[in-house]
Write a protein that holds these residues in place. Structure first.
Motif, PDB file in Angstrom:
ATOM      1  N   THR A  21     -10.369  -7.098   0.720  1.00  0.00           N
ATOM      2  CA  THR A  21      -9.307  -8.087   0.538  1.00  0.00           C
ATOM      3  C   THR A  21      -9.221  -9.030   1.730  1.00  0.00           C
ATOM      4  O   THR A  21      -9.019 -10.234   1.558  1.00  0.00           O
ATOM      5  CB  THR A  21      -7.962  -7.382   0.298  1.00  0.00           C
ATOM      6  OG1 THR A  21      -8.027  -6.684  -0.962  1.00  0.00           O
ATOM      7  CG2 THR A  21      -6.809  -8.368   0.260  1.00  0.00           C
ATOM      8  N   CYS A  43      -5.671 -11.542  -7.323  1.00  0.00           N
ATOM      9  CA  CYS A  43      -5.809 -10.137  -6.961  1.00  0.00           C
ATOM     10  C   CYS A  43      -5.985  -9.341  -8.253  1.00  0.00           C
ATOM     11  O   CYS A  43      -5.031  -9.121  -8.996  1.00  0.00           O
ATOM     12  CB  CYS A  43      -4.594  -9.628  -6.197  1.00  0.00           C
ATOM     13  SG  CYS A  43      -4.766  -7.870  -5.774  1.00  0.00           S
ATOM     14  N   ASN A  45      -7.442  -6.334  -8.107  1.00  0.00           N
ATOM     15  CA  ASN A  45      -7.573  -4.952  -7.651  1.00  0.00           C
ATOM     16  C   ASN A  45      -6.444  -4.160  -8.317  1.00  0.00           C
ATOM     17  O   ASN A  45      -5.343  -4.052  -7.790  1.00  0.00           O
ATOM     18  CB  ASN A  45      -7.472  -4.911  -6.127  1.00  0.00           C
ATOM     19  CG  ASN A  45      -7.795  -3.566  -5.554  1.00  0.00           C
ATOM     20  OD1 ASN A  45      -7.694  -2.553  -6.234  1.00  0.00           O
ATOM     21  ND2 ASN A  45      -8.162  -3.538  -4.288  1.00  0.00           N
ATOM     22  N   SER A  49      -3.479  -2.879  -4.849  1.00  0.00           N
ATOM     23  CA  SER A  49      -3.216  -4.254  -4.429  1.00  0.00           C
ATOM     24  C   SER A  49      -2.534  -4.279  -3.058  1.00  0.00           C
ATOM     25  O   SER A  49      -1.534  -3.591  -2.835  1.00  0.00           O
ATOM     26  CB  SER A  49      -2.315  -4.949  -5.454  1.00  0.00           C
ATOM     27  OG  SER A  49      -1.990  -6.246  -5.019  1.00  0.00           O
ATOM     28  N   ILE A  51      -2.653  -7.569  -0.988  1.00  0.00           N
ATOM     29  CA  ILE A  51      -2.566  -8.912  -0.422  1.00  0.00           C
ATOM     30  C   ILE A  51      -1.123  -9.339  -0.172  1.00  0.00           C
ATOM     31  O   ILE A  51      -0.837 -10.069   0.787  1.00  0.00           O
ATOM     32  CB  ILE A  51      -3.303  -9.941  -1.322  1.00  0.00           C
ATOM     33  CG1 ILE A  51      -3.365 -11.313  -0.652  1.00  0.00           C
ATOM     34  CG2 ILE A  51      -2.686 -10.012  -2.699  1.00  0.00           C
ATOM     35  CD1 ILE A  51      -4.125 -11.341   0.656  1.00  0.00           C
ATOM     36  N   GLY A  99      -1.231  -8.939  -7.198  1.00  0.00           N
ATOM     37  CA  GLY A  99      -1.867  -7.984  -8.097  1.00  0.00           C
ATOM     38  C   GLY A  99      -0.925  -7.046  -8.815  1.00  0.00           C
ATOM     39  O   GLY A  99       0.304  -7.119  -8.706  1.00  0.00           O
ATOM     40  N   ASP A 131     -10.502 -10.997  -6.274  1.00  0.00           N
ATOM     41  CA  ASP A 131     -10.662  -9.786  -5.467  1.00  0.00           C
ATOM     42  C   ASP A 131     -10.505  -8.598  -6.404  1.00  0.00           C
ATOM     43  O   ASP A 131      -9.408  -8.311  -6.878  1.00  0.00           O
ATOM     44  CB  ASP A 131      -9.601  -9.774  -4.362  1.00  0.00           C
ATOM     45  CG  ASP A 131      -9.531  -8.438  -3.626  1.00  0.00           C
ATOM     46  OD1 ASP A 131     -10.480  -7.635  -3.738  1.00  0.00           O
ATOM     47  OD2 ASP A 131      -8.517  -8.202  -2.933  1.00  0.00           O
TER      48      ASP A 131
END
Length: 282
Positions: A21, A43, A45, A49, A51, A99, A131
């Protein structure tokens, strides 16, 4: 879809919690900074997550899971996505879709939902970075990796990361979905876990990928991530301003993204991809 589509770059880690990330967001930041164009950071992921923490947003108002009704019904629009995405405080042309906050729903995120989100993102922004983390057992990872024009594999010089994890995912699983190792570029993350003297050329030879660059994680970087000041550090710190600059420049050149005041030619292979995408459904 007749409108021009934005390039999509997918960042995937060989191993969880190695800095994927950090690398992906720094690349998005650098591309937005250099081009002045709207850059979307998605995001995807679904299971881990981070971020929002790195940007100092403890409780985001809108996250990927809150868009599930629109994604399920294929009703998301570019305007809705712009409103859902968070403009980075000191670089507002970079917008972040935070995310999934409901990890138990990761397996229920469908390919149709992922494809719809990517469709809309490619209409909304001039460049899209997804990501997807290090987990392959979900639709977001598979759809983003298959669709991307650039696939960035993030790993470390640790043998267990690039040899065991990397060769398992990229050497064995990825080809099952039509993406071979030589279709990836590699970023290596150098940090305190480094074990042995494996260089980028050794890592890329082992994986069958191409070298794109390196990122140095330090105590300073870790403290910025933990304190939620990563974007500010990337903008104002002398060390932060160099983070992912080389890889971002290479990605911009590959996809014909113009730096402010500089003309960049679109690579022939990407023109063919645009023609194919515009002539068929994604």
């Amino acid at each position: 879809m007749n409108a021009a589509i934005a390039p999509l770059a997918a960042f995937i880690g060989t191993t969880p919690n190695i800095g994927t990330t950090a690398a992906a967001f720094a690349a998005a930041f650098r591309i937005g900074e250099a081009s002045g164009k709207p850059v979307g950071y998605l995001c995807l992921n679904l299971k881990s997550s981070k971020i929002h923490r790195y940007l100092g947003i403890d409780e985001p108002l809108v996250t990927l899971d809150k868009l599930r009704p629109e994604l399920r019904s294929s009703a998301l629009t570019p305007d809705m996505l712009r409103k859902a995405a968070y403009p980075v405080a000191n670089l507002p042309n970079v917008q972040v879709l935070f995310g999934n906050m409901m990890r138990e729903q990761a397996e229920y995120f469908t390919p149709e939902e992922a494809k719809h989100l990517l469709d809309v993102a490619e209409q909304t922004f001039a460049f899209v970075i997804a990501d997807v983390g290090a987990y392959w057992d979900n639709a977001a990872t598979i759809c983003a990796v298959r669709r991307a024009g650039s696939r960035i594999l993030v790993t470390t010089p640790s043998l267990s990361h690039f040899q065991e994890d990397g060769k398992h995912w990229i050497g064995q699983v990825s080809p099952l979905f039509g993406v071979n190792p030589d279709q990836y570029d590699s970023i290596t993350i150098n940090g305190p876990w480094r074990n042995g003297g494996y260089q980028m050329k050794h890592i890329c030879k082992e994986l069958g990928t191409s070298a794109l660059g390196q990122l140095q994680l330090s105590e300073t970087v870790s403290s910025q991530l933990d304190s939620g000041t990563y974007a500010q550090w990337l903008k104002t710190d002398s060390g932060g301003s160099e983070m992912m600059k080389g890889p971002a420049k290479a990605m911009m050149q590959r996809h014909g993204i113009r730096s402010l005041g500089v003309t960049v030619a679109v690579q022939p292979w990407y023109r063919k991809l645009l023609a194919h995408r515009n002539g068929t459904s994604s």
